[in-house]
Design an enzyme around this catalytic site. Structure first.
Site, PDB file in Angstrom:
ATOM      1  N   ALA A  77       0.179  -1.449  -0.120  1.00  0.00           N
ATOM      2  CA  ALA A  77       0.261   0.356  -0.145  1.00  0.00           C
ATOM      3  C   ALA A  77       0.387   1.610   0.140  1.00  0.00           C
ATOM      4  CB  ALA A  77      -1.079   0.008   1.178  1.00  0.00           C
ATOM      5  N   ASN A 139      -6.026   2.912  10.729  1.00  0.00           N
ATOM      6  CA  ASN A 139      -5.193   2.068  11.384  1.00  0.00           C
ATOM      7  C   ASN A 139      -4.710   2.608  12.692  1.00  0.00           C
ATOM      8  OD1 ASN A 139      -3.762   4.189  10.158  1.00  0.00           O
ATOM      9  ND2 ASN A 139      -1.852   3.450  11.274  1.00  0.00           N
ATOM     10  N   GLN A 167      -6.074  -1.253   5.407  1.00  0.00           N
ATOM     11  CA  GLN A 167      -7.064  -1.672   6.686  1.00  0.00           C
ATOM     12  C   GLN A 167      -9.035  -2.439   6.525  1.00  0.00           C
ATOM     13  OE1 GLN A 167      -5.999  -2.733   9.269  1.00  0.00           O
ATOM     14  NE2 GLN A 167      -4.046  -1.233   9.064  1.00  0.00           N
ATOM     15  N   SER A 183      -3.008  -3.552   0.677  1.00  0.00           N
ATOM     16  CA  SER A 183      -2.113  -4.621   1.120  1.00  0.00           C
ATOM     17  C   SER A 183      -2.312  -5.748   1.038  1.00  0.00           C
ATOM     18  CB  SER A 183      -0.497  -3.653   1.813  1.00  0.00           C
ATOM     19  OG  SER A 183       0.379  -4.374   2.268  1.00  0.00           O
ATOM     20  N   ALA A 184      -1.189  -6.444   0.343  1.00  0.00           N
ATOM     21  CA  ALA A 184      -1.883  -8.255   0.845  1.00  0.00           C
ATOM     22  C   ALA A 184      -1.640  -8.674   2.473  1.00  0.00           C
ATOM     23  CB  ALA A 184      -1.185  -9.272  -0.328  1.00  0.00           C
ATOM     24  N   HIS A 185      -0.098  -8.477   2.958  1.00  0.00           N
ATOM     25  CA  HIS A 185      -0.841  -8.983   3.707  1.00  0.00           C
ATOM     26  C   HIS A 185      -1.305  -8.740   5.626  1.00  0.00           C
ATOM     27  CE1 HIS A 185       1.654  -5.536   6.266  1.00  0.00           C
ATOM     28  NE2 HIS A 185       2.136  -4.836   5.014  1.00  0.00           N
ATOM     29  N   THR A 218      10.531  -5.914 -12.824  1.00  0.00           N
ATOM     30  CA  THR A 218      10.179  -7.401 -12.538  1.00  0.00           C
ATOM     31  C   THR A 218       8.564  -8.004 -11.793  1.00  0.00           C
ATOM     32  OG1 THR A 218      12.146  -8.397 -13.716  1.00  0.00           O
ATOM     33  CG2 THR A 218      10.466 -10.304 -12.876  1.00  0.00           C
ATOM     34  N   CYS A 300       4.003   1.571  12.332  1.00  0.00           N
ATOM     35  CA  CYS A 300       5.244   2.019  11.372  1.00  0.00           C
ATOM     36  C   CYS A 300       6.095   2.864  11.802  1.00  0.00           C
ATOM     37  CB  CYS A 300       4.893   2.817   9.608  1.00  0.00           C
ATOM     38  SG  CYS A 300       3.416   1.279   8.798  1.00  0.00           S
TER      39      CYS A 300
END
Length: 349
Positions: A77, A139, A167, A183-185, A218, A300
Site C-alpha cells: 500500500a 489504522n 485496513q 496491501s496483501a499482508h 519485474t 510504522c
C-alpha cells in the site's frame, strides 16, 4: 499444505492490523507461483505462461474486490499511495489529518482536513477540486470514514479521491473512490505485494516499464497469485470478529479502561483503548512479558515514542496511554480471555 508455525503461536497475537498470518490458500498459491516461475515479460514459452498466470491473478483480484477498473500491482500500500500521489494528473490539494504516514509523507503543503472527536473527517470549506486523500479505515482507531458523504462533495468540486484501504480491503466492501491502495499482508496474503486500483488510466501519468507503463520492475507473479487466493478466502469471519471485539471491550471497560471513538462506526478488527494512569509503553512491556502482542498505534511509528498524530487530531486526552488491539481471522475467544486476564491484573495494580 500446513502453514508454518507463526512466531506468536505460543502466546497471544492481537496485532493483526500490523500484519496477519499468511493463509493456507495463499501459501499454496505462492508455492505454485514459485514452482512455475519465469519472468512475465520474457517472450519465450515459460515467460508467456508466467504472464498468463499474472494476468489471471490480476483479474481474480479485481473480481474478488468487486473492482470494475484497472489494477496496478505494487510492493504494497505504501508504494501504491506514493504512485498515486506523485503521478496523479491532479496535484494533492487536501489530506485528512489522521492519514497514515505513507500519505502524509507525500502531502507537502496540501491542506489538512480536521476530524471531530469521533475521528470523522470534516471537509468544511476546504478546497476539494483536485486530489484528496482519505483513509477508509483508520489504522489506529478502526474508525470508518463516511465516503457516501465525502465523495459527492469532492465530485461536485471537480476533484478525485485516493482511498487508503490497507485496513479495509478483504474485510469491508471497497468505498466509492477513484484510486484505492491495498496491501496483501493485511488480509492473509504475503508481505511485499499490494496494488493501486485505478478507476481510469487517464487519472495517472505513465513513466514506462512494466505494469502497462505505470511501474518499473519485474512483476511479482507468485505474490499476485497469493494475494488473489487470500482475497478469495472471503470475509465471512468478520461476523465472528465483531463478537470477539464486543467481548474484548466489555472486559476492558469493566477493568477501568476506556474505548476510543466508542460511538463511531468502526471496523470489527481494530480497537483503541486508554488505561488512565498507565502509559501505553509500560502496558505493552508488561503484556509482552506475558506473551501477549498488541501495539501502540501504527506499527510504522509505534517505536518512535511520538504521540500519535491521529489521537492528537481527535483531541484525545491521555493519548500516550492508548494501546491498539487488533483481531484476525485466527483469533478466538481463548485469545481474548487470556488478554483480558492479563489486562485486569495490570490495570488493577
Amino acid at each position: 499444505m500446513s502453514p508454518p508455525r507463526h512466531q506468536a503461536d505460543s502466546g497471544v497475537y492481537l496485532d493483526h492490523a500490523a500484519t496477519t498470518p499468511v493463509s493456507v490458500a495463499a501459501l499454496a498459491a505462492l508455492a505454485h507461483g514459485f514452482a512455475a516461475w519465469a519472468n512475465p515479460s520474457s517472450p519465450h514459452r515459460a515467460g508467456r505462461a508466467a504472464r498468463a498466470a499474472l494476468e489471471d491473478a490480476r483479474a481474480r483480484i479485481a473480481g474478488a474486490l468487486g473492482w470494475p477498473g484497472e489494477v496496478i500491482l505494487t510492493s504494497g500500500a505504501s508504494e501504491a499511495i506514493a504512485l498515486a500521489m506523485t503521478r496523479a494528473v491532479m496535484p494533492v490539494v487536501a489530506v485528512a489529518a489522521v492519514e497514515h504516514e505513507a500519505v502524509l509523507r507525500h502531502a507537502g503543503n496540501a491542506a489538512r482536513l480536521g476530524v471531530d472527536g469521533a475521528g470523522a473527517v470534516v471537509t468544511g470549506d476546504a478546497r476539494l477540486d483536485e486530489l484528496v486523500a482519505i483513509q477508509h479505515v483508520n489504522n489506529e482507531t478502526g474508525v470508518i470514514q463516511a465516503f457516501d458523504r465525502i465523495m459527492p462533495a469532492v465530485r461536485a468540486a471537480g476533484g478525485i479521491v485516493l482511498a487508503d484501504c490497507a485496513q479495509s480491503a478483504g474485510k469491508l466492501a471497497l468505498p466509492d473512490a477513484d484510486l484505492i491502495a491495498i496491501s496483501a499482508h493485511k488480509f492473509g496474503g504475503p508481505i511485499g505485494i499490494g496494488a493501486l486500483l485505478v478507476r481510469d488510466w487517464a487519472l495517472l501519468r505513465p513513466t514506462g516499464g512494466q505494469e502497462r507503463g505505470y511501474r518499473g520492475g519485474t512483476e511479482n507473479m507468485p505474490g499476485a497469485l497469493a494475494m488473489a487466493a487470500a482475497l478469495e478466502d472471503g470475509d465471512a469471519w468478520m461476523a465472528g470478529a465483531a463478537a470477539l471485539r464486543a467481548r474484548l471491550e466489555a472486559g476492558i471497560v469493566a477493568a477501568g479502561g476506556a474505548m476510543i471513538a466508542r460511538d463511531a462506526p468502526r471496523i470489527a478488527t481494530i480497537g483503541a483503548y486508554r488505561t488512565p494512569g498507565l502509559s501505553a509503553n509500560a502496558l505493552l512491556i508488561r503484556l509482552d512479558a506475558m506473551g501477549i502482542a498488541v501495539s501502540a498505534g501504527s506499527a510504522c511509528s509505534s517505536g518512535s515514542l511520538r504521540t500519535s498524530h491521529v489521537l492528537t487530531a481527535m483531541g484525545i486526552d491521555g493519548a500516550n496511554e492508548v494501546i491498539r488491539v487488533s483481531i484476525g481471522r485466527e483469533t478466538d475467544e481463548q485469545a481474548i480471555d487470556r488478554f483480558l486476564a492479563a489486562y485486569r491484573g495490570i490495570a488493577g495494580r
